[in-house]
Motif scaffolding. Structure first.
Motif: not given
Ligand code: DGJ
Length: 735
Positions: A528, A547, A365-366, A477, A475
């Motif tokens: 989310g 989220d 992820d991030d 975002d 993913k």
């Molecule tokens: C918001 C996402 O909904 C989370 O799952 C995660 O990826 C964070 N951003 C990361 O910054």
């Protein structure tokens, strides 16, 4: 034939699955709505308009005081000449006039469904769908309008979109351009909408229609978690399993409007489309504008049938990814396990545990790029942070592959941090209005996707990473909404277009990347489920649902999300307790059952689990692999509604009705609790089913009408799962 035109009476009858939709041309020029509802085999004008001279209702023709646009059930209502209700569109001519008068000029029927250039939209073969184009004209303004109705023969679905053409010699400004407007000469309905917030997406709000207008909208530049681009009219008394429902969902990811207006004579006007606030468009002579698509679903059997119609329609006609029909991998995401604090070894140790548990996809992820240790830096710098990953992404991905798992990566491509190389090089890339200070959101700014050059930068940056590394999943975002909307690259009289141009830019980017990397599974996300809409699903076949990973909250979020979107589209993960969003401690079993009801995964540090818990996780994973085809490609039935009671329940049934999986949840344990009966839905009444856990055999009708008794348990947040498989007659061993 899905579309029938009766020339003598000038009546269009659209026949889609269980529904008919009827319009008529009256006085040679007005397109009037007559009926939308349960399918009828023919129409002989039973539902005539009763003409009446109403007070304050102006008349276009002095000889007929009973005829007024103010009371006419118009199909695409204009403004300024007697209809005082909400118009479907608005214009501003160069001379400042905002009046418009559309008159019918012709129609065309064709097999198939035209594409909507630059926009996500459903599709279908020439056998599946027919399209009616109704042409209207405002000769004074030089405006030609084409109303498009695509009618799906075997689904109760009609889609609508509108094309505007400036046929005049001067520029014409569109000030409102809705995609759907339906005048219904009845008012005994409730309105259902879905409201929410970050961590609390999609709550069900059902209210009776009374006078005035019920309106929901987004002005945030995205469809938003605050209101879903969905509205349904429910007949009084309609519920999950019975009663008529008229629903509309907008295939668009930007500002929208949905409203229903009750007029003084108890007719209603049901509308949906782009939000006119900051949603204008200038048409030069000869230019066209097409609105995004609205999907209209009719159900004669309540919300359950409405949902299954949406689910099938989206899976078969909207989601264009090759993954639409494929099973999705069980993933582990490192976000809630590590947040920004990781290095290669930490990730690999999490991955090793995941692989040994049977997880199929590892998602980083991030925090892997630039120097991103917090959320206020590096967005835009899509190159690996060698401090955290000294061997690079490729090496990490290969190591994960060697463990037998796929590798996925997080991006937030629409954003830019002020602390980034990209910003230092291109401060002009920021979406902003000159002379005004920036409004920061989550420590970041938004890229100006109304500019092709900026979109091309985003494409190039993401493409490079996807080319250089063996990536199986992305993913995507998006963590803040649009402010300071403006772009100095457009003239002053086009500044009202920037919000829509942003969405068009995003669609362009996603179109290029998801086509070029069609073997990659894309999941969209916006803090989310903040941009869970059909527009995103067109490009990306699944969405991170929220989220909020708390099992109890998720029961509601997933329940309401399933009103329009199939469970396969809903990312759902098991996370730690106490839950990071609510502090709640719920059993691992329940967390598993809730997450297994969607697109299953984990988001926790498996290293922190006890051996016993880890063993149980392995069992969950094995179990999901067995039930996955039913969950992801079966039909979904809601049974108990957690918005109304201390319970939640639903079940899945395979397309061939041979397998079923049911989940039951009791939220708070109660003294003197009633014994609950779970009645399944959607089974074949005559088939025999064996219950997996105890081998008992029941007929489908017994499971559906008689139901199974749920043993009492003293446990909060309790979950149960029941799996059934068809057995051949004769195998029942005396049961
Ligand atoms: C918001 C996402 O909904 C989370 O799952 C995660 O990826 C964070 N951003 C990361 O910054």
């Amino acid at each position: 034939m899905p579309i029938v035109y009766d020339k003598s009476r000038k009546i269009f009858r659209l026949q889609a699955g269980d529904t008919s939709y009827i319009m008529q041309i009256v006085k040679e020029k007005y397109l009037v709505h007559l009926y939308w509802g349960r399918r009828i085999s023919s129409y002989h004008e039973s539902r005539r308009i009763i003409w009446k001279d109403r007070g304050f209702a102006p008349n276009p023709d002095t000889s007929d005081r009973t005829f007024s646009l103010d009371t006419l059930p118009q199909e695409y209502p204009q403004t300024g000449n007697g209809d005082f209700r909400n118009p479907a569109y608005g214009i501003r001519q160069e001379n400042g006039s905002r009046i418009s008068n559309l008159e019918y000029i012709g129609y065309e029927i064709s097999d198939g469904k035209p594409k909507l250039p630059g926009l996500p939209a459903s599709s279908g073969s020439k056998k599946d769908v027919q399209t009616l184009k109704v042409y209207m004209e405002d000769a004074v303004a030089g405006l030609k309008v084409c109303l498009l109705y695509s009618v799906f023969a075997s689904e109760s679905v009609i889609t609508r979109s509108v094309i505007f053409l400036n046929k005049g010699k001067k520029p014409l400004h569109l000030t409102k351009m809705l995609s759907m407007s339906v005048d219904i000469r009845e008012d005994e309905f409730d309105v259902l909408t879905l409201y929410g917030a970050h961590n609390n997406e999609r709550n069900m709000d059902r209210r009776p229609l009374s006078s005035g207008t019920v309106k929901i909208e987004s002005l945030r530049g995205t469809s938003s978690p605050h209101q879903a681009p969905f509205m349904a009219l429910l007949r009084k008394g309609a519920d999950e399993d019975q009663g008529e429902v008229f629903a509309a969902n907008f295939v668009y990811s930007g500002n929208f409007l949905a409203e229903v207006q009750v007029d003084p004579y108890r007719n209603i006007r049901f509308q949906m489309g782009m939000n006119p606030w900051n949603g204008e468009w200038k048409l030069e002579a000869g230019e066209m504008f097409q609105t995004p698509e609205v999907v209209m679903v009719y159900s004669k059997q309540g919300l359950g049938e409405m949902s299954r119609t949406f689910h099938k329609f989206y899976q078969n006609h909207l989601v264009r990814s090759p993954y639409a029909k494929k099973e999705r991998p069980i993933l582990i995401n490192n976000w809630e396990a590590t947040f920004f604090d990781f290095d290669e070894e930490k990730l690999l140790s999490l991955a090793r545990k995941a692989a040994s548990a049977g997880i199929e996809l590892f998602v980083l992820d991030d925090g892997w790029f630039g120097h991103r240790d917090a959320d206020d830096s590096s967005l835009g710098d899509w190159f690996v942070d060698k401090r955290k990953l000294p061997n690079g992404l490729k090496s990490l991905a290969e190591k994960i592959h060697d463990m037998g798992m796929q590798f996925g990566l997080w991006f937030e491509p629409e954003m830019i941090s002020q602390d980034s190389e990209l910003y230092r090089k291109h401060p002009d890339y920021v979406l902003h209005t000159e002379e005004r200070p920036y409004t920061i959101g989550r420590g970041q700014l938004v890229l100006d996707l109304s500019r092709k050059e900026v979109c091309d930068y985003v494409i190039a940056a993401v493409r490079q990473i996807l080319k250089d590394n063996p990536i199986d999943y992305v993913k995507w975002d998006m963590n803040r909404h649009l402010t300071d909307v403006g772009s100095m690259y457009f003239e002053p009289d086009r500044q009202g277009e920037i919000t829509h141009r942003y969405v068009l830019g995003l669609y362009y980017i996603m179109d290029v990347l998801t086509s070029e990397f069609s073997e990659i599974l894309f999941e969209s996300c916006s803090s989310g489920g903040g941009r869970f809409d059909p527009g995103m699903l067109y490009y990306m076949p699944q969405t991170w649902c929220s989220d909020n990973t708390d099992a109890v909250c998720r029961m509601k979020i997933q329940y309401a999300t399933s009103l329009t979107y199939p469970p396969i589209t809903m990312g759902a993960h098991v996370s730690v307790v106490p839950n990071q969003q609510t502090g709640r401690v719920s059993p691992l079993a329940t967390r598993g059952y809730v997450a297994m009801s969607g697109n299953f995964g984990y988001e926790l540090d498996l290293g922190n689990l006890t051996d016993e818990e880890l063993e149980y996780v392995k069992e969950q994973i094995q179990c999901y692999k067995m039930i996955r085809p039913v969950i992801q490609h079966g039909d979904f039935y809601r049974i108990r509604n957690p918005f109304n009671e201390n319970l939640a329940a639903w079940n899945f049934v395979s397309q061939d009705q041979k397998r079923a999986v049911a989940f039951f949840f009791e939220i708070l344990s109660q003294p003197a609790a009633p014994v609950r009966i779970l009645k399944l839905k959607g089974l074949h009444p005559d088939k025999l089913y064996r219950r997996y856990d105890n081998g008992e055999i029941y007929s489908g009708d017994e499971l559906m009408y008689c139901g199974i008794s749920i043993p009492l348990k003293k446990e909060d947040f309790r979950g149960e799962m029941y799996c059934f498989e068809e057995i051949e007659k004769g195998e029942e061993n005396g049961h």
